[in-house]
Scaffold this motif. Structure first.
Motif, short mmCIF file in Angstrom:
data_model
loop_
_atom_site.label_atom_id
_atom_site.label_comp_id
_atom_site.label_asym_id
_atom_site.label_seq_id
_atom_site.Cartn_x
_atom_site.Cartn_y
_atom_site.Cartn_z
N PRO A 23 42.87 8.64 -34.41
CA PRO A 23 42.69 9.87 -35.18
C PRO A 23 43.31 9.82 -36.56
N SER A 24 44.39 9.06 -36.74
CA SER A 24 45.11 9.02 -38.01
C SER A 24 44.22 8.63 -39.19
N ALA A 25 43.11 7.95 -38.93
CA ALA A 25 42.22 7.54 -40.02
C ALA A 25 41.54 8.71 -40.69
N PHE A 26 41.58 9.89 -40.06
CA PHE A 26 40.79 11.02 -40.55
C PHE A 26 41.66 12.23 -40.91
N THR A 27 42.91 11.97 -41.22
CA THR A 27 43.84 13.06 -41.52
C THR A 27 43.35 13.92 -42.68
N TYR A 44 47.01 8.44 -29.05
CA TYR A 44 45.92 9.07 -29.79
C TYR A 44 45.96 10.59 -29.64
N VAL A 45 46.45 11.06 -28.50
CA VAL A 45 46.58 12.50 -28.31
C VAL A 45 47.67 13.04 -29.24
N TRP A 46 48.79 12.32 -29.29
CA TRP A 46 49.86 12.72 -30.22
C TRP A 46 49.32 12.80 -31.65
N GLU A 47 48.57 11.78 -32.08
CA GLU A 47 48.02 11.77 -33.44
C GLU A 47 47.07 12.94 -33.67
N ALA A 48 46.23 13.21 -32.69
CA ALA A 48 45.29 14.32 -32.83
C ALA A 48 46.02 15.63 -33.04
N LEU A 49 47.11 15.82 -32.31
CA LEU A 49 47.89 17.05 -32.42
C LEU A 49 48.65 17.10 -33.74
N ASP A 50 49.36 16.02 -34.06
CA ASP A 50 50.30 16.04 -35.18
C ASP A 50 49.64 15.79 -36.52
N LEU A 51 48.60 14.97 -36.56
CA LEU A 51 48.00 14.59 -37.83
C LEU A 51 46.69 15.33 -38.12
N LEU A 52 45.95 15.66 -37.09
CA LEU A 52 44.68 16.35 -37.29
C LEU A 52 44.79 17.85 -37.09
N GLY A 53 45.88 18.31 -36.49
CA GLY A 53 46.01 19.74 -36.20
C GLY A 53 45.08 20.20 -35.10
N ALA A 54 44.76 19.31 -34.17
CA ALA A 54 43.81 19.65 -33.10
C ALA A 54 44.33 20.80 -32.25
N ALA A 113 36.20 7.07 -43.20
CA ALA A 113 36.72 8.40 -43.54
C ALA A 113 35.95 9.00 -44.71
N ALA A 114 35.52 8.15 -45.64
CA ALA A 114 34.74 8.64 -46.79
C ALA A 114 33.40 9.22 -46.32
N ASP A 115 32.78 8.57 -45.35
CA ASP A 115 31.52 9.07 -44.80
C ASP A 115 31.75 10.40 -44.09
N ALA A 116 32.88 10.49 -43.39
CA ALA A 116 33.22 11.74 -42.69
C ALA A 116 33.42 12.88 -43.69
N MET A 117 34.10 12.59 -44.79
CA MET A 117 34.34 13.64 -45.79
C MET A 117 33.02 14.07 -46.43
#
Length: 332
Positions: free
Chosen positions: A168-172, A197-207, A137-141
């Motif tokens: 997806p939760s790793a990149f909130t 993972y779809v739920w996480e993408a929607l709820d945690l990432l705002g996809a 996640a640090a590399d992503a940021m």
């Protein structure tokens, strides 16, 4: 082929074998294959990871802004021939900066070709850098910070690469930052990974869109939510076949996804590796899945509605679909 938007396309996945060898010669990169036939013979994949291994190895040939511009322009040329009128394309900056290529080379090269696309190819475009989910996640940021500092006209932030074991939760926090900066957010989920993972993408990432999402059908509550919220799914049939998500295109879930009211679009993902561009995917669906003219029209309209476009451009593209459909109808 009706005018359509392509919303799930990895630019690095458009490198045809002949182009890879040309770039290797240009940049003096030694590859472990001698010719096009030897390279093409490796395009049989047991799963997503097997594809990614070759995909990243071939990226070693991309070194300069000119390389990225040439790659992007070659895709746009082929996309225009496939009926694409708008393309929102992915690029993987971390895959390049991690091997010593400056972020500016990537963004300047791709950006140059995309800026010329309306006049040269008649295609409007948007660029979506993607987070590699098998990096930290640090590399992503750090990647997102670099993109934002560059001032490059990016449309959003995506999440891709090896899905299983990388939720997806790793990149909130990264996606929260992207949202705060006004970027659209999309994520690969529910291809090889589970519906959770779809739920996480929607709820945690705002996809706002789910890339692939074919395993969503395994969760009735998730399907109901996706239908209710009209969340688009950018499905890639030939990719699913080549990566063994489905064993036979005739068994692809896309027709069932449409019957259940999901907002499905068709895309080519990594067309040089998976055997086809957008028109090839549509032709395969017509031949194997019973997709008829009416369904093809729905898919084309979905692609425009799901695009991150202003209302005026959407109306323009929908009118072009109307004209194409009217022109294709037999006269009495």
């Amino acid at each position: 082929m009706l005018p359509s938007a392509e919303l799930h396309l990895h630019l690095e996945g458009t490198l045809e074998p002949s182009t890879i060898l040309e770039l290797a010669e240009r940049n003096r990169v030694r590859l472990p294959y001698a010719d096009v036939d030897e390279l093409a013979a490796r395009y049989e994949f047991a799963d997503l990871q097997a594809f990614l291994d070759l995909y990243y190895a071939n990226m070693a040939t991309l070194r300069t802004a000119q390389d990225f511009a040439d790659m992007t322009d070659a895709y746009l040329t082929r996309a225009a021939a496939a009926g694409v009128v708008h393309a929102e394309v992915f690029v993987d900056p971390q895959a390049h900066t991690s091997r010593g290529v400056a972020l500016s080379e990537v963004l300047d090269g791709v950006g140059t070709a995309l800026a010329a696309a309306p006049s040269v190819h008649g295609i409007s475009t948007g660029l979506i850098p993607c987070v590699l989910r098998d990096h930290s996640a640090a590399d992503a940021m750090a990647m997102l910070d670099g993109v934002l500092r560059s001032g490059a006209p990016v449309l959003g932030l995506g999440l891709d690469s090896a899905e299983v074991g990388h939720p997806p939760s790793a990149f909130t926090e990264v996606f929260d930052r992207a949202g705060a900066e006004g970027l659209h957010r999309v994520a690969h989920a529910g291809e090889e990974g589970p519906p959770s993972y779809v739920w996480e993408a929607l709820d945690l990432l705002g996809a706002e869109r789910i890339d692939h999402g074919v395993r969503s059908l395994e969760d009735g509550d998730l399907v109901a939510r996706l239908v209710r919220q009209r969340t688009p799914l950018t499905v890639c049939p030939l990719s699913n076949l080549r990566l063994r998500v489905v064993d036979d295109l005739a068994e692809h879930p896309l027709p069932e996804m449409m019957r259940r009211g999901l907002v499905v679009t068709v895309n080519s993902d990594d067309p040089a590796y998976f055997g086809g561009y957008l028109d090839d995917n549509m032709a395969a669906l017509r031949g194997s899945c019973g997709i008829d003219d009416d369904a093809a029209e729905v898919l084309a309209r979905n692609s425009v509605e799901a695009a991150f476009l202003d209302d005026a451009r959407k109306r323009e593209l929908l009118a072009r679909i109307d004209a194409a459909v009217t022109g294709a109808r037999p006269r009495n």
